[in-house]
Design an enzyme around this catalytic site. Structure first.
Site, PDB file in Angstrom:
ATOM      1  N   ARG A   1       0.808  -1.213   0.000  1.00 38.07           N
ATOM      2  CA  ARG A   1       0.000   0.000   0.000  1.00 38.07           C
ATOM      3  C   ARG A   1       0.846   1.270   0.000  1.00 38.07           C
ATOM      4  NH1 ARG A   1      -4.129  -1.447   3.243  1.00 38.07           N
ATOM      5  NH2 ARG A   1      -2.653  -3.129   3.453  1.00 38.07           N
ATOM      6  N   THR A   2       1.879   1.317   0.822  1.00 33.20           N
ATOM      7  CA  THR A   2       2.699   2.529   0.885  1.00 33.20           C
ATOM      8  C   THR A   2       3.406   2.771  -0.444  1.00 33.20           C
ATOM      9  OG1 THR A   2       3.035   2.135   3.237  1.00 33.20           O
ATOM     10  CG2 THR A   2       4.488   3.728   2.193  1.00 33.20           C
TER      11      THR A   2
ATOM     12  N   HIS B   1       7.217   6.117  10.732  1.00 28.57           N
ATOM     13  CA  HIS B   1       6.554   6.012   9.430  1.00 28.57           C
ATOM     14  C   HIS B   1       5.805   7.333   9.254  1.00 28.57           C
ATOM     15  CE1 HIS B   1       4.635   4.682   5.932  1.00 28.57           C
ATOM     16  NE2 HIS B   1       4.026   3.593   6.343  1.00 28.57           N
TER      17      HIS B   1
ATOM     18  N   LYS C   1      23.973  -9.640  -2.833  1.00 27.22           N
ATOM     19  CA  LYS C   1      25.318  -9.931  -3.327  1.00 27.22           C
ATOM     20  C   LYS C   1      26.374  -9.243  -2.476  1.00 27.22           C
ATOM     21  CE  LYS C   1      23.365 -10.079  -7.954  1.00 27.22           C
ATOM     22  NZ  LYS C   1      23.182  -9.269  -9.156  1.00 27.22           N
TER      23      LYS C   1
ATOM     24  N   ARG D   1      12.122   2.712   2.273  1.00 23.49           N
ATOM     25  CA  ARG D   1      11.687   1.873   3.395  1.00 23.49           C
ATOM     26  C   ARG D   1      12.803   0.887   3.701  1.00 23.49           C
ATOM     27  NH1 ARG D   1       6.042  -1.053   4.344  1.00 23.49           N
ATOM     28  NH2 ARG D   1       5.634   1.090   4.954  1.00 23.49           N
TER      29      ARG D   1
END
Lengths: 312, 196
Positions: A59-60, A137, A87, A109
């Site tokens: 959603r974000t 957030h 990696k 994020r």
């Protein structure tokens, strides 16, 4: 017009009440833009934004991407599952490589608390924190605050209860900062194992009884149980949690006033909230999602407005 | 007499201090004339609407709307249009522009639109307004009405169809329109550079 006090949006902790008011005011205008037949404006057409999602999100990420596209920005997406992190590349190297492609803003994020703050000290681009571990957030708190503001007219003096898994929630912490800065009274409620020690030092109330919390508040923001962040068992079973802390029709009906019900999603129906509450008239859960795009457009617009146009 | 004749001298002298371009009386006569020109072209306004460009154009748009509504005896559609997100100076000035309200409670599709602003200068605001407008649909046509046309300094090929007063002010001067609703008086001023 005033500007944001910060170059980045790393957390609500770092911005002022004036910043929040400015974002709400701007978001109101973008909400109007989103109601037009053509929901797009050309404002950020010369800006490139990278959405770096080192941790999964639906959603974000969609909300940010839509906000960026509605402002006509160029967008590149990155998700952890398809990255070189596995990696062995460091965070700074990954981001610098992306910035070398002339990216102006980074929406990020990350699972580690403080990752955006760390990054802001090492790179030039504007950074928007889209969630860092259990820390903050900010855009979720802004859209929650904006949604309450739209329903109630103001935040000052309102009583807001945040219910559920406070310990593992970045939404809770950002919401507490935002609501406190705007003059609301805040209470957290949940099982004692899911409420961090000394949280009352943030100037908020703590309540372990759901009924008492609901009787006290005007707005209840119900959080998800974040099972993926819980390394040990904090309560006996989901069934027991639902019985003691689940918000259902019965308990809401037994309270004399009608409170506004919010949830940042994703919902675990039948655990922290039942379907008849989540889908009821007093729930503004879908308005929150709708407001999310307008609020993120406002944040992007205001941060981009601080940037100088590169001279030839 | 040399290069500086009396007229030029007057002009130079006059441009040193603020002067009134239109006073209260002429101001309202001018608006009345613009209204009558509109009625001539749009008759009963059945398929026409007036849209004021934010922020300053809305006072003129409201005045014109009220006069025409009273004159023709039926309500004319009135809208307000904000151009902030379509402007071409975003990130090019020191301030971030505050958006104003857009209020369009009618369909503009196939309507005859009269855009209203107080001063037409570079034409950039009107360019932004045209772009903002077509986000709402495809009007049949768009006309422009302005109270003052500073015709010498256009940056874009934009002309007004209805003009209250045309002036040849110099670039450093500023044209200021005062409204009863806002400043308590109806006046148009020309301010010299040092007063800006």
């Amino acid at each position: 017009m005033s500007k944001l006090s910060q170059k980045h949006l790393l957390g609500i902790k770092y911005i002022t009440k004036e910043d929040i008011n400015l974002i709400f005011e701007t978001a109101t205008h973008f909400k109007e833009v989103l109601s037009r037949p053509i929901k797009k404006v050309p404002t950020l057409r010369d800006i490139t934004i990278a959405n770096l999602f080192f941790e999964n999100s639906t959603r974000t990420r969609l909300s940010f991407e839509l906000a960026e596209k509605r402002l006509s920005a160029d967008v590149i997406n990155f998700s952890a599952s398809s990255s070189s992190l596995k990696k062995g590349e460091t965070l700074i190297d990954t981001v610098n490589n992306i910035l070398a492609m002339k990216v102006d803003m980074v929406v990020m994020r990350h699972a580690s608390p403080g990752a955006p703050v760390f990054l802001s000290k090492h790179i030039d681009a504007n950074i928007i924190n889209a969630g860092d571990g259990t820390h903050e957030h900010p855009t979720q708190a802004l859209l929650d605050g904006f949604s309450i503001y739209n329903v109630k007219g103001q935040l000052k003096g309102l009583r807001v209860a945040i219910i559920g898994d406070i310990m593992h929630s970045r939404v809770a912490l950002s919401n507490i900062f935002c609501l406190k800065k705007m003059g609301a009274e805040v209470m957290v409620c949940g099982p004692s194992t899911l409420i961090p020690n000394h949280i009352e030092s943030l100037g908020i109330k703590v309540e372990y009884n759901l009924r008492k919390a609901l009787e006290w508040c005007d707005v209840a923001n119900i959080l998800r149980i974040q099972l993926e962040r819980q390394d040990i068992q904090y309560f006996p079973s989901l069934r027991e949690y639902a019985q003691v802390y689940g918000v259902n029709r019965k308990i809401l009906d037994s309270i004399k006033k009608e409170i506004v019900i919010m949830h940042p999603g994703p919902i675990n129906r039948g655990v922290e909230i039942t379907s008849d509450v989540a889908d009821s008239k007093q729930s503004i859960i879908l308005e929150q999602v709708e407001n999310g795009v307008a609020v993120r457009m406002a944040v992007l617009y205001l941060l981009a407005g601080r940037m100088e146009v590169a001279s030839q | 007499m040399g290069l500086v004749n009396r007229e030029n001298a007057n002009y130079i002298y006059a441009s040193m201090k603020p002067r009134i371009l239109l006073d209260d009386n002429k101001f309202n006569l001018t608006i009345l004339r613009l209204c009558h020109q509109l009625i001539e072209n749009h008759r009963k306004f059945e398929n026409s609407a007036i849209i004021g460009v934010q922020q300053v154009g809305v006072h003129l748009a409201r005045r014109i709307h009220d006069i025409i509504t009273a004159e023709i005896g039926s309500n004319v559609d009135l809208g307000l249009l904000d151009t902030t997100f379509h402007r071409d100076d975003f990130r090019r000035s020191d301030t971030i522009l505050t958006p104003s309200e857009t209020q369009l409670n009618f369909q503009i599709e196939n309507k005859r639109i009269i855009l209203v602003d107080d001063v037409l200068y570079t034409g950039r605001t009107i360019r932004a307004a045209l772009d903002a407008l077509i986000d709402y649909g495809r009007p049949l046509d768009v006309e422009l009405l302005v109270l003052v046309d500073r015709r010498l300094f256009r940056n874009l090929p934009i002309q007004a169809k209805y003009v209250g007063k045309t002036i040849d002010s110099i670039e450093s001067e500023q044209v200021k329109v005062e409204w009863k609703e806002k400043e308590g008086t109806d006046k148009i001023w020309i301010l010299p550079a040092n007063e800006n």
